[in-house]
Write a protein that holds these residues in place. Structure first.
Motif, PDB file in Angstrom:
ATOM      1  N   ILE A 571      49.776  31.899  34.374  1.00  0.00           N
ATOM      2  CA  ILE A 571      49.064  32.691  35.141  1.00  0.00           C
ATOM      3  C   ILE A 571      47.921  33.570  34.150  1.00  0.00           C
ATOM      4  O   ILE A 571      48.409  34.308  33.374  1.00  0.00           O
ATOM      5  CB  ILE A 571      49.629  33.715  35.946  1.00  0.00           C
ATOM      6  N   ASP A 572      46.728  33.659  34.533  1.00  0.00           N
ATOM      7  CA  ASP A 572      45.928  34.544  33.903  1.00  0.00           C
ATOM      8  C   ASP A 572      45.580  35.725  34.939  1.00  0.00           C
ATOM      9  O   ASP A 572      44.797  35.783  35.799  1.00  0.00           O
ATOM     10  CB  ASP A 572      44.536  33.787  33.630  1.00  0.00           C
ATOM     11  N   GLU A 573      46.368  37.096  34.705  1.00  0.00           N
ATOM     12  CA  GLU A 573      46.321  37.958  35.534  1.00  0.00           C
ATOM     13  C   GLU A 573      44.954  38.861  35.770  1.00  0.00           C
ATOM     14  O   GLU A 573      44.768  39.318  36.593  1.00  0.00           O
ATOM     15  CB  GLU A 573      47.209  38.964  35.208  1.00  0.00           C
ATOM     16  N   SER A 574      44.041  38.551  34.616  1.00  0.00           N
ATOM     17  CA  SER A 574      42.623  39.076  34.513  1.00  0.00           C
ATOM     18  C   SER A 574      41.877  38.444  35.173  1.00  0.00           C
ATOM     19  O   SER A 574      40.541  39.011  35.257  1.00  0.00           O
ATOM     20  CB  SER A 574      42.693  39.578  33.128  1.00  0.00           C
ATOM     21  N   ASN A 576      40.420  35.502  38.301  1.00  0.00           N
ATOM     22  CA  ASN A 576      40.383  35.107  39.756  1.00  0.00           C
ATOM     23  C   ASN A 576      40.665  33.652  40.074  1.00  0.00           C
ATOM     24  O   ASN A 576      40.298  32.973  39.365  1.00  0.00           O
ATOM     25  CB  ASN A 576      38.997  35.525  40.607  1.00  0.00           C
ATOM     26  N   GLY A 634      44.428  36.977  39.914  1.00  0.00           N
ATOM     27  CA  GLY A 634      45.734  36.510  39.149  1.00  0.00           C
ATOM     28  C   GLY A 634      46.704  37.546  39.141  1.00  0.00           C
ATOM     29  O   GLY A 634      47.878  37.022  38.860  1.00  0.00           O
ATOM     30  N   SER A 635      46.362  38.635  39.629  1.00  0.00           N
ATOM     31  CA  SER A 635      47.434  39.550  39.194  1.00  0.00           C
ATOM     32  C   SER A 635      48.567  39.689  40.289  1.00  0.00           C
ATOM     33  O   SER A 635      49.654  40.338  40.202  1.00  0.00           O
ATOM     34  CB  SER A 635      46.917  41.205  39.084  1.00  0.00           C
ATOM     35  N   ILE A 636      48.102  38.942  41.405  1.00  0.00           N
ATOM     36  CA  ILE A 636      49.109  39.077  42.508  1.00  0.00           C
ATOM     37  C   ILE A 636      49.867  37.541  42.583  1.00  0.00           C
ATOM     38  O   ILE A 636      50.661  37.262  43.586  1.00  0.00           O
ATOM     39  CB  ILE A 636      48.572  39.517  43.975  1.00  0.00           C
ATOM     40  N   HIS A 638      52.548  34.786  40.782  1.00  0.00           N
ATOM     41  CA  HIS A 638      53.673  34.761  39.744  1.00  0.00           C
ATOM     42  C   HIS A 638      53.597  33.725  39.073  1.00  0.00           C
ATOM     43  O   HIS A 638      53.250  32.433  39.419  1.00  0.00           O
ATOM     44  CB  HIS A 638      54.978  34.646  40.687  1.00  0.00           C
ATOM     45  N   ASN A 639      54.226  33.887  37.743  1.00  0.00           N
ATOM     46  CA  ASN A 639      54.566  32.528  36.741  1.00  0.00           C
ATOM     47  C   ASN A 639      55.717  31.861  37.431  1.00  0.00           C
ATOM     48  O   ASN A 639      56.881  32.788  37.612  1.00  0.00           O
ATOM     49  CB  ASN A 639      54.902  32.792  35.553  1.00  0.00           C
ATOM     50  N   ASN A 642      55.701  30.438  44.160  1.00  0.00           N
ATOM     51  CA  ASN A 642      54.492  31.523  44.770  1.00  0.00           C
ATOM     52  C   ASN A 642      54.627  31.047  46.322  1.00  0.00           C
ATOM     53  O   ASN A 642      54.904  29.540  46.428  1.00  0.00           O
ATOM     54  CB  ASN A 642      53.247  31.414  44.386  1.00  0.00           C
TER      55      ASN A 642
END
Length: 672
Positions: A571-574, A576, A634-636, A638-639, A642
């Motif tokens: 996941i790229d948390e930074s 969209n 991406g911050s919401i 999970h690796n 989901n």
């Protein structure tokens, strides 16, 4: 011989045997059933004090004068194909449903009775009649503020007649809402009991009184036949909405009488005068026996599709012509061939459009029209690195608006075609005017709109060349559910309750037309709501076709929450992600999206309350199309595991709900 054809033949044999036990209609002297007997008879007009009669030797029509009601249709040895036990105003007529906002909010049913009669054309080859109704603001007229000119045309040698109307409002006239405009024919019930809408949708129908003695179900249109005159129909559900069709598929429908073998058909050569485009749905023929053609309505769309006049705007539009076609076969011939012949006649009428005989100056002949051609391509680099042909795209001209506005457009004309496999399209017979060009492509989400207005002039041939549609797309597909075709047809449609079925739709791909499927959801998922695991579940068997409320008993319905379970890695948390939600239908629904927290007080996204198409209750597989592109940070995510929670939050009644067309989760753009 196909299954549907065999069933139709069996139905017809049953009704013929059954009807021989009943008293037959009083008829005139039997004569040869060959239309070619008098193909060259001149058309004749007879004016009476309160009626007008037109006879071309094949069909004899009687109209009330000056009202313009069709009171009699004589064909072969039958004095009147219409139900002459009805009053003269309740056999064949145009009608409108309208309101005066806001002072008089209740619907007004107007049968458009003319007050002035004129003969527009009279010779041996053609008679055209006009029955007009005008509105005079100086007389404090409380009727519909609309001028209406109803026309009827009878041609030499034609086994039928045409009807069209010109509606007009002048500048400064008061506000009005119009919700329905149609032409109706009520046929003789003891003759016409076999109905045909398509090759597959043909069957014997109940009597009107069977509905009156039956059990009304959840709404008045749906009746369980408890004691029908024909015992073969006992235990079936009759509902006129089970026989609705998309405009593009509703070019011919009607009834067959088996003794004598006569067909009565409604044929439309063009849908240019109908509202809301080719996939707008409407009623056709149904129990009565009724044959109806809707020029405009709010069915499968809601009152937002009503024609609403505000600010004294002027307006004029030609509705029709439609063709009422009659045919027959010899006693020893198969009555079902009447349907085949009606289809052939439909193609003849279509090839003849625009007609060259209507005499209103507001009707445009071929020389007053133009054409638009081009090729539509699709660019979606995440689907195919190469640009693609818009295979079988629907391409149309409609009044200017935003992309997709054609499906809610209701005042102007629309001209549609379907592109070939290479994306080439040709739209011919276009009335002069200023249009936007719209399209949508099966297999891709969203709507296309050409960014330049298309101005059609008489005789113009506009070549647009290559057009490119870039469907909504933010990143690569991570997973998807369904097929983007604007319907929910590919999803799981359950069998009906065995005590509430229509035998026509058993074991069929269109079994969504069965009554009461909304309550089957609670039986298929008795303990927990639908849960779909990406990569494991199959949308054809594990995704219910309609997101409906849960029936908890005692007519109590509560919202349901569906879950989509899926795994993600890296996941790229930074960045969209994007959730594409394409809806095929919505009825007083609110879709709330929560991600990885089904109990969150506030949803991550909500559509708000949308839709009023009532497709769930009216056995449709789609209503109006909706598309929502939902940003998912991406911050919401999970690796690993989901869950997306889809809650339709509006409860209380069974038909508040929606249908999904297609769902797709996209990753971040590869260019980021």
């Amino acid at each position: 011989m196909g299954f549907a054809f065999r069933v139709a033949r069996n139905y017809l044999s049953l009704v013929l045997a059954y009807r021989m036990c009943r008293e037959k209609a009083v008829r005139g002297t039997t004569r040869n059933n060959d239309d070619d007997m008098v193909p060259s008879s001149p058309v004749q007009l007879q004016l009476q004090d309160s009626h007008v009669v037109v006879d071309n030797g094949i069909v004899r029509l009687t109209f009330s004068r000056p009202e313009g009601m069709v009171t009699g249709i004589q064909y072969k040895e039958i004095d009147n194909l219409l139900e002459d036990s009805n009053t003269e105003t309740d056999r064949g007529y145009w009608n409108l449903v309208y309101t005066w906002p806001p002072e008089h909010p209740n619907d007004i049913f107007d049968k458009v009775e003319g007050t002035t009669f004129n003969v527009i054309m009279e010779d041996e080859d053609q008679i055209e009649l006009s029955f007009t109704k005008t509105w005079d603001p100086s007389l404090n007229d409380t009727g519909l503020p609309l001028n209406i000119d109803k026309r009827f045309i009878v041609l030499r040698g034609s086994p039928g007649f045409y009807s069209y109307a010109i509606f007009e409002r002048l500048e400064g006239w008061p506000d009005i809402n119009m919700y329905e405009g149609r032409i109706v024919f009520k046929l003789k019930e003891n003759m016409f009991q076999f109905m045909a809408i398509s090759d597959e949708r043909q069957r014997i129908m109940p009597m009107y009184k069977d509905r009156q003695t039956g059990q009304v179900l959840d709404y008045k249109e749906a009746v369980l036949l408890t004691n029908p005159e024909n015992p073969f129909l006992k235990g079936e559900v009759d509902d006129k909405y089970q026989y609705s069709s998309d405009n593009k598929d509703s070019r011919v429908h009607g009834w067959i009488c088996s003794d004598p073998s006569i067909g009565f058909w409604m044929i439309t050569a063009s849908n240019e005068f109908r509202t809301a485009g080719p996939v707008k749905q409407d009623l056709t023929s149904h129990t009565g026996p009724y044959t109806i053609f809707y020029f405009f309505s709010t069915h499968y769309a809601g009152k937002s599709l009503g024609i609403k006049f505000r600010g004294g705007e002027p307006w004029k539009k030609v509705f029709g012509p439609v063709f009422i076609y009659l045919n027959s076969v010899q006693p020893d011939e198969d009555p079902l061939t009447l349907w085949t012949d009606a289809k052939e006649q439909m193609f003849i009428e279509t090839e003849s459009w625009p007609y060259d005989f209507p005499l209103s100056e507001d009707y445009h002949f071929a020389g007053q029209r133009g054409s638009v051609t081009g090729r539509l391509l699709v660019r979606d680099r995440y689907f195919n690195k190469e640009i693609m042909a818009a295979n079988s795209a629907y391409v149309g001209l409609a009044p200017p608006g935003d992309a997709g506005s054609w499906q809610r457009e209701n005042m102007g004309y629309q001209f549609w075609t379907q592109a070939d496999v290479e994306g080439y399209f040709s739209i011919r017979g276009v009335r002069a005017g200023n249009y936007s060009l719209y399209a949508w492509v099966p297999g891709f989400i969203g709507d296309y709109k050409y960014n330049i207005y298309v101005s059609v002039t008489p005789g113009s041939r506009i070549r647009l060349g290559n057009l490119v549609y870039n469907p909504p797309r933010s990143g690569p597909t991570l997973w998807e559910i369904g097929i983007p075709d604007r319907t929910a047809a590919e999803f799981y449609v359950p069998d009906p309750n065995p005590t509430l079925m229509n035998k026509l739709y058993i074991d069929r791909t269109d079994k969504f037309r069965q009554y009461g499927l909304w309550d089957r959801y609670s039986e298929v998922y008795p303990d927990e709501d639908l849960s779909y695991t990406v990569g494991v579940s199959n949308y054809q068997t594990d995704w219910f076709f309609a997101h409906v409320n849960r029936n908890t008993g005692n007519k109590t319905y509560i919202p349901s929450t569906w879950q989509i379970l899926f795994d993600l890695e890296n996941i790229d948390e930074s960045d969209n992600y994007t959730l594409q939600l394409a809806l095929a239908s919505a009825n007083e629904a609110e879709l709330q999206v929560r991600i990885n927290d089904g109990e969150a007080a506030d949803p991550h996204f909500t559509t708000g309350v949308i839709g009023n198409d009532n497709a769930i209750a009216r056995h449709g597989i789609h209503g109006l199309y909706w598309l929502f592109s939902v940003d998912v940070p991406g911050s919401i995510l999970h690796n690993g595991n989901n869950t997306i929670y889809l809650k339709q939050s509006r409860g209380k009644i069974p038909w508040k709900g929606l249908m999904y067309d297609y769902i797709r989760l996209e990753g971040p753009s590869e260019s980021n």
